[in-house]
Design a protein around this motif. Structure first.
Motif, PDB file in Angstrom:
ATOM      1  N   THR A  67      -0.892  43.168  -9.415  1.00  0.00           N
ATOM      2  CA  THR A  67      -1.511  43.996  -8.375  1.00  0.00           C
ATOM      3  C   THR A  67      -1.997  43.126  -7.223  1.00  0.00           C
ATOM      4  O   THR A  67      -2.319  41.954  -7.384  1.00  0.00           O
ATOM      5  CB  THR A  67      -2.691  44.808  -8.938  1.00  0.00           C
ATOM      6  OG1 THR A  67      -3.726  43.894  -9.356  1.00  0.00           O
ATOM      7  CG2 THR A  67      -2.250  45.655 -10.121  1.00  0.00           C
ATOM      8  N   ARG A  68      -2.049  43.729  -6.032  1.00  0.00           N
ATOM      9  CA  ARG A  68      -2.580  43.011  -4.879  1.00  0.00           C
ATOM     10  C   ARG A  68      -4.102  42.972  -4.930  1.00  0.00           C
ATOM     11  O   ARG A  68      -4.718  42.048  -4.440  1.00  0.00           O
ATOM     12  CB  ARG A  68      -2.136  43.680  -3.576  1.00  0.00           C
ATOM     13  CG  ARG A  68      -0.694  43.450  -3.198  1.00  0.00           C
ATOM     14  CD  ARG A  68      -0.406  43.890  -1.780  1.00  0.00           C
ATOM     15  NE  ARG A  68      -0.777  45.280  -1.547  1.00  0.00           N
ATOM     16  CZ  ARG A  68      -0.652  45.888  -0.372  1.00  0.00           C
ATOM     17  NH1 ARG A  68      -0.195  45.227   0.669  1.00  0.00           N
ATOM     18  NH2 ARG A  68      -0.999  47.152  -0.237  1.00  0.00           N
ATOM     19  N   MET A  69      -4.670  44.004  -5.530  1.00  0.00           N
ATOM     20  CA  MET A  69      -6.126  44.119  -5.541  1.00  0.00           C
ATOM     21  C   MET A  69      -6.776  43.008  -6.345  1.00  0.00           C
ATOM     22  O   MET A  69      -7.754  42.401  -5.907  1.00  0.00           O
ATOM     23  CB  MET A  69      -6.511  45.484  -6.128  1.00  0.00           C
ATOM     24  CG  MET A  69      -7.979  45.802  -6.049  1.00  0.00           C
ATOM     25  SD  MET A  69      -8.553  45.960  -4.355  1.00  0.00           S
ATOM     26  CE  MET A  69     -10.322  45.877  -4.612  1.00  0.00           C
TER      27      MET A  69
ATOM     28  N   ASP B 174      -1.634  49.530  -7.304  1.00  0.00           N
ATOM     29  CA  ASP B 174      -2.377  49.331  -6.071  1.00  0.00           C
ATOM     30  C   ASP B 174      -2.368  50.603  -5.259  1.00  0.00           C
ATOM     31  O   ASP B 174      -1.506  51.456  -5.430  1.00  0.00           O
ATOM     32  CB  ASP B 174      -1.721  48.227  -5.217  1.00  0.00           C
ATOM     33  CG  ASP B 174      -1.980  46.843  -5.750  1.00  0.00           C
ATOM     34  OD1 ASP B 174      -1.004  46.099  -5.976  1.00  0.00           O
ATOM     35  OD2 ASP B 174      -3.181  46.517  -5.943  1.00  0.00           O
TER      36      ASP B 174
ATOM     37  N   ILE C 125      -5.776  44.902   2.305  1.00  0.00           N
ATOM     38  CA  ILE C 125      -5.459  44.552   0.920  1.00  0.00           C
ATOM     39  C   ILE C 125      -4.255  43.613   0.909  1.00  0.00           C
ATOM     40  O   ILE C 125      -3.286  43.821   0.201  1.00  0.00           O
ATOM     41  CB  ILE C 125      -5.198  45.808   0.059  1.00  0.00           C
ATOM     42  CG1 ILE C 125      -6.307  46.823   0.235  1.00  0.00           C
ATOM     43  CG2 ILE C 125      -5.122  45.428  -1.411  1.00  0.00           C
ATOM     44  CD1 ILE C 125      -6.259  48.000  -0.716  1.00  0.00           C
TER      45      ILE C 125
ATOM     46  N   GLN D  68      -2.425  39.891   0.274  1.00  0.00           N
ATOM     47  CA  GLN D  68      -2.539  38.921  -0.810  1.00  0.00           C
ATOM     48  C   GLN D  68      -3.694  37.979  -0.519  1.00  0.00           C
ATOM     49  O   GLN D  68      -3.912  37.570   0.607  1.00  0.00           O
ATOM     50  CB  GLN D  68      -1.237  38.110  -0.924  1.00  0.00           C
ATOM     51  CG  GLN D  68      -0.003  38.956  -1.213  1.00  0.00           C
ATOM     52  CD  GLN D  68      -0.040  39.619  -2.580  1.00  0.00           C
ATOM     53  OE1 GLN D  68      -0.955  39.409  -3.365  1.00  0.00           O
ATOM     54  NE2 GLN D  68       0.956  40.431  -2.870  1.00  0.00           N
TER      55      GLN D  68
ATOM     56  N   ARG E  97     -11.285  44.972   1.405  1.00  0.00           N
ATOM     57  CA  ARG E  97     -10.369  45.289   0.311  1.00  0.00           C
ATOM     58  C   ARG E  97     -10.984  46.333  -0.628  1.00  0.00           C
ATOM     59  O   ARG E  97     -10.367  47.328  -0.977  1.00  0.00           O
ATOM     60  CB  ARG E  97     -10.038  44.004  -0.451  1.00  0.00           C
ATOM     61  CG  ARG E  97      -8.940  44.122  -1.473  1.00  0.00           C
ATOM     62  CD  ARG E  97      -8.653  42.764  -2.110  1.00  0.00           C
ATOM     63  NE  ARG E  97      -8.242  41.789  -1.123  1.00  0.00           N
ATOM     64  CZ  ARG E  97      -8.882  40.657  -0.885  1.00  0.00           C
ATOM     65  NH1 ARG E  97      -9.967  40.351  -1.543  1.00  0.00           N
ATOM     66  NH2 ARG E  97      -8.436  39.818   0.033  1.00  0.00           N
TER      67      ARG E  97
ATOM     68  N   PHE F 189      -9.944  50.289  -1.311  1.00  0.00           N
ATOM     69  CA  PHE F 189      -9.641  50.680  -2.691  1.00  0.00           C
ATOM     70  C   PHE F 189     -10.574  51.785  -3.151  1.00  0.00           C
ATOM     71  O   PHE F 189     -10.146  52.766  -3.771  1.00  0.00           O
ATOM     72  CB  PHE F 189      -9.752  49.467  -3.613  1.00  0.00           C
ATOM     73  CG  PHE F 189      -9.316  49.725  -5.030  1.00  0.00           C
ATOM     74  CD1 PHE F 189     -10.227  50.136  -5.990  1.00  0.00           C
ATOM     75  CD2 PHE F 189      -7.994  49.565  -5.400  1.00  0.00           C
ATOM     76  CE1 PHE F 189      -9.824  50.386  -7.287  1.00  0.00           C
ATOM     77  CE2 PHE F 189      -7.572  49.802  -6.702  1.00  0.00           C
ATOM     78  CZ  PHE F 189      -8.494  50.221  -7.657  1.00  0.00           C
TER      79      PHE F 189
END
Lengths: 315, 193
Positions: free
Chosen positions: A182-184, B54, B86, B88, B103, B107
């Motif tokens: 995951t990127r999170m 994600d 978000i 990398q 981020r 989310f």
């Protein structure tokens, strides 16, 4: 001092660790201060649009009070936060400073309710426990606060471990690979390594599971064993910081490590070394047996089951 | 007496923390006695179900209205662009991670919208349908709408969508689960008034 902390030293170290975490938090906030401005994710005119009615009257009072805090006042809170954190590095036993730190921590948590995580909560717990110990101000109160920190730390890892032990993802060893993709919370390099070396992912995942589940053994284990487990803990949190970006967890959780060592010494002295060793061995055996027998490894969810998983895990 | 009070508070606090970890709803209700809302945390990180996907927020904008209809046309929008935040992460985030605010906010907003969709059983067959008011009036929706509006200050209207991105064998598969209404960009976003 580090290996045989006195309760007073353990509480001071806990406060200092939390103070470092808070200074990092303030630095991070300064680096993204644009988010505090209009249309930012931390713009209070937006994120403050919460109902003033909460479960407890205190919560309602806090929310209503926040509506009176303008940008300048909040900037003042951030400055106080930083100054207090820096002061706590030098005066970690000051009840007044700790109380102010608790108050500002609560303000930040309530304000940034969309972005708080477990490290914020653990920091608050640690600071509050240290405050209570300093308010009591005698040896018994200090010991009580230290014991609380050790128990809370042990409980947190134990719950995390048991939760993983009952999970098919963690028992099968696929959890870390899933997270790393995951990127999170992941990282592409780590994800690639775990995909090409699945045995590594399985070993790492199961190691975390076992380490967390059996962490409570550090309360009675011989000092070298306890130190090894704590060293593994530091490595675990540093790894989480590097791969998952959970940088402040290192400080929030390691803050209670001196308290745990302090409690370990007290328990082993109180019940006797041989009894403590016997308890450690017995508990380790039972724990490992429970992990080995309980549940059994079930296959992790496969890509073909994604549709069902999508409906199930929309959140 | 102070010492006794300190011991009693710590003991009761720990007991409550331990009880709150149990799965029974009766035990979770103990949290109502926590005035701060954060002194009885749950400690089951990434378990039993780890994060598996994600969220990706995309947005598009319209530069002008259709003159005849005084509305924007589907075909007149810009290409979809992903909302930054978000990306990398860098290994430096292990020390200082300022990007976590953005981020985590994105989310959290997406997660809350997804939760609301599940709560009200909103599973649109046609993503062009207007979302229900429970979602459109939520803080999460408003935050995302405000953000994409501010990024499109030279546009007359914007729209965003939320994709769930799942990963398998190194490949990412995205599916759009939510699309917002088309919102007029305010004069404030244009820097006027």
């Amino acid at each position: 001092m580090w290996l045989h902390p006195h309760p007073d030293q353990a509480l001071s170290l806990a406060v200092q660790f939390c103070a470092v975490g808070r200074l990092i938090g303030v630095l991070e906030l300064m680096l993204v201060r644009g988010e505090l401005a209009h249309s930012g994710f931390l713009d209070w005119t937006m994120i403050g649009n919460l109902s003033p009615h909460t479960r407890m009257r205190v919560g309602s009072v806090i929310r209503r009070a926040f509506r009176l805090i303008g940008p300048r006042a909040f900037a003042g809170v951030v400055v106080v936060n930083a100054v207090v954190a820096a002061a706590l590095l030098v005066y970690p036993s000051s009840a007044l400073l700790i109380a102010t730190a608790v108050a500002t921590q609560l303000v930040m948590i309530k304000r940034h309710h969309l972005t708080i995580d477990g490290s914020d909560q653990m920091s608050l717990v640690v600071l509050m426990a240290c405050l209570l110990g300093r308010i009591g101000a005698d040896a018994v109160s200090l010991r009580a606060a230290v014991s609380f920190l050790a128990a809370e730390l042990t409980l947190s890892y134990f719950v995390a471990g048991v939760s993983k032990a009952t999970s098919s993802y963690w028992r099968s060893g696929s959890a870390l690979t899933i997270i790393a993709q995951t990127r999170m919370y992941g990282h592409p390099l780590v994800a690639r390594v775990l995909r090409t070396h699945p045995a590594l992912g399985r070993a790492a995942g199961r190691s975390v599971l076992v380490w967390e589940s059996l962490f409570l053994l550090t309360l009675t284990a011989p000092l070298p064993v306890a130190l090894a487990v704590l060293a593994a803990g530091v490595a675990f949190h540093v790894g989480c910081a590097a791969v998952m970006g959970l940088n402040r967890f290192v400080w929030a959780f390691a803050a209670s490590y001196p308290a745990l060592l302090c409690t370990n010494i007290a328990i082993r002295t109180g019940i006797g070394v041989s009894v403590a060793d016997a308890i450690t061995i017995a508990a380790a055996a039972v724990g490992l047996l429970a992990l080995a027998v309980g549940g059994g490894a079930r296959p992790a969810i496969q890509p073909g089951q994604m549709a069902a998983a999508a409906r199930e895990t929309r959140a | 007496m102070v010492t006794s009070a300190v011991i009693a508070v710590l003991a009761v606090w720990f007991l409550m923390t331990a009880l709150v970890q149990l799965p029974a709803q009766r035990c979770k209700r103990i949290r109502r006695y926590d005035p701060t809302g954060n002194l009885l945390p749950g400690w089951n990180f990434f378990a039993p179900k780890p994060i598996q996907a994600d969220f990706a927020v995309w947005y598009r904008a319209w530069g002008s209205y259709d003159e005849d209809r005084d509305e924007v046309l589907e075909s007149g929008s810009s290409a979809w662009r992903e909302l930054a935040g978000i990306e990398q992460r860098r290994f430096m985030d292990a020390l200082v991670n300022p990007g976590r605010y953005t981020r985590k906010s994105i989310f959290s907003c997406c997660s809350r919208i997804a939760t609301t969709m599940r709560t009200i059983n909103y599973e649109p067959d046609d993503l062009r349908d207007l979302p229900p008011s429970e979602i459109m009036l939520s803080l999460a929706y408003l935050l995302l709408a405000e953000r994409v509006s501010s990024l499109s200050s030279d546009a007359v209207a914007v729209q965003f969508r939320i994709d769930v991105v799942r990963h398998a064998a190194g490949a990412a598969r995205a599916a759009t689960v939510f699309r917002s209404a088309i919102h007029q960009v305010s004069a404030e976003a244009h820097g006027e008034g």
